[in-house]
Design a protein around this motif. Structure first.
Motif, PDB file in Angstrom:
ATOM      1  N   SER A  22      -0.121   7.934   8.902  1.00 35.78           N
ATOM      2  CA  SER A  22      -1.639   8.509   8.543  1.00 35.78           C
ATOM      3  C   SER A  22      -2.671   7.241   8.724  1.00 35.78           C
ATOM      4  O   SER A  22      -3.749   7.844   8.836  1.00 35.78           O
ATOM      5  N   VAL A  69       8.455   7.612   3.009  1.00 35.19           N
ATOM      6  CA  VAL A  69       7.170   7.384   2.513  1.00 35.19           C
ATOM      7  C   VAL A  69       6.216   6.481   3.393  1.00 35.19           C
ATOM      8  O   VAL A  69       5.202   6.603   3.811  1.00 35.19           O
ATOM      9  N   GLN A  96       0.834  -1.254  -0.169  1.00 32.63           N
ATOM     10  CA  GLN A  96       0.114   0.017  -0.027  1.00 32.63           C
ATOM     11  C   GLN A  96       0.791   1.225  -0.053  1.00 32.63           C
ATOM     12  O   GLN A  96       0.564   2.170  -0.750  1.00 32.63           O
ATOM     13  N   ALA A  97       1.963   1.216   0.856  1.00 28.17           N
ATOM     14  CA  ALA A  97       2.815   2.543   0.893  1.00 28.17           C
ATOM     15  C   ALA A  97       3.639   2.459  -0.559  1.00 28.17           C
ATOM     16  O   ALA A  97       3.575   3.463  -0.890  1.00 28.17           O
ATOM     17  N   SER A  98       4.009   1.853  -1.107  1.00 30.98           N
ATOM     18  CA  SER A  98       4.505   1.545  -2.163  1.00 30.98           C
ATOM     19  C   SER A  98       3.663   2.151  -3.485  1.00 30.98           C
ATOM     20  O   SER A  98       3.962   3.059  -4.315  1.00 30.98           O
ATOM     21  N   SER A  99       2.435   2.044  -3.255  1.00 28.23           N
ATOM     22  CA  SER A  99       1.576   2.559  -4.302  1.00 28.23           C
ATOM     23  C   SER A  99       1.308   3.941  -4.270  1.00 28.23           C
ATOM     24  O   SER A  99       0.757   4.718  -4.951  1.00 28.23           O
ATOM     25  N   LYS A 100       1.649   4.753  -3.011  1.00 27.75           N
ATOM     26  CA  LYS A 100       1.499   6.156  -2.585  1.00 27.75           C
ATOM     27  C   LYS A 100       2.648   6.839  -3.409  1.00 27.75           C
ATOM     28  O   LYS A 100       2.599   7.781  -3.256  1.00 27.75           O
ATOM     29  N   THR A 151       4.534   8.996  -5.524  1.00 25.04           N
ATOM     30  CA  THR A 151       4.552   9.657  -6.791  1.00 25.04           C
ATOM     31  C   THR A 151       5.866  10.097  -7.386  1.00 25.04           C
ATOM     32  O   THR A 151       5.657  10.330  -8.764  1.00 25.04           O
ATOM     33  N   ASP A 173       5.573   7.814   6.942  1.00 26.31           N
ATOM     34  CA  ASP A 173       4.172   8.802   6.585  1.00 26.31           C
ATOM     35  C   ASP A 173       3.052   7.908   6.302  1.00 26.31           C
ATOM     36  O   ASP A 173       1.931   8.176   7.034  1.00 26.31           O
ATOM     37  N   TYR A 174       3.217   7.070   5.517  1.00 27.60           N
ATOM     38  CA  TYR A 174       1.901   6.032   5.560  1.00 27.60           C
ATOM     39  C   TYR A 174       1.402   5.464   6.898  1.00 27.60           C
ATOM     40  O   TYR A 174       0.245   5.475   7.085  1.00 27.60           O
TER      41      TYR A 174
END
Length: 132
Positions: free
Chosen positions: A132, A125, A110-114, A116, A128-129
């Motif tokens: 959140s 990242v 899921q974090a990898s998909s965030k 950008t 931060d994920y």
């Protein structure tokens, strides 16, 4: 870390945790947290209480993603585990039936998909994920 009695190694283990070690405690039961594990987990000086088979799997994942594993399973991030547990329970399941490494790898995906930006710091990242 393996199982033990209260007072055994608490100071040494706490120092290892504070220096960034992954601290795992051998589970004595699938249903109840041992007093030894409770002491370490409640003082935020261990990451998880696991059975030996899952411990090996989690160590393999840790060797690939050390900072992310420590972040995700840090006892100070218990709110993350509680939120995941609530989501799993809403679907009529029990989070204890899933391996910790399986849950972590799902969060990692899921974090990898965030991400950008290709040059993004993945560890940040991921942190931060989790936050959140």
């Amino acid at each position: 870390m393996l199982k033990g009695h209260i007072g055994e190694g608490i100071i040494g283990a706490a120092n290892l945790f504070d220096q960034g070690a992954l601290c795992l405690i051998e589970s004595e039961s699938n249903s109840e947290t041992s007093t030894f594990a409770h002491t370490f987990l409640s003082t935020n000086k261990a990451h998880l209480e696991l059975g030996i088979p899952e411990m090996g799997e989690l160590i393999e994942v840790f060797l690939k993603h050390p900072e992310e594993v420590k972040t995700f399973f840090n006892p100070r991030n218990q709110i993350v585990w509680d939120a995941l547990s609530a989501q799993v329970e809403e679907r009529g399941l029990d989070i204890k039936t899933f391996k910790h490494s399986f849950i972590f790898e799902g969060a990692l995906k899921q974090a990898s998909s965030k991400i950008t930006k290709p040059q993004a710091d993945f560890t940040q990242v991921f942190k931060d994920y989790v936050a959140s």
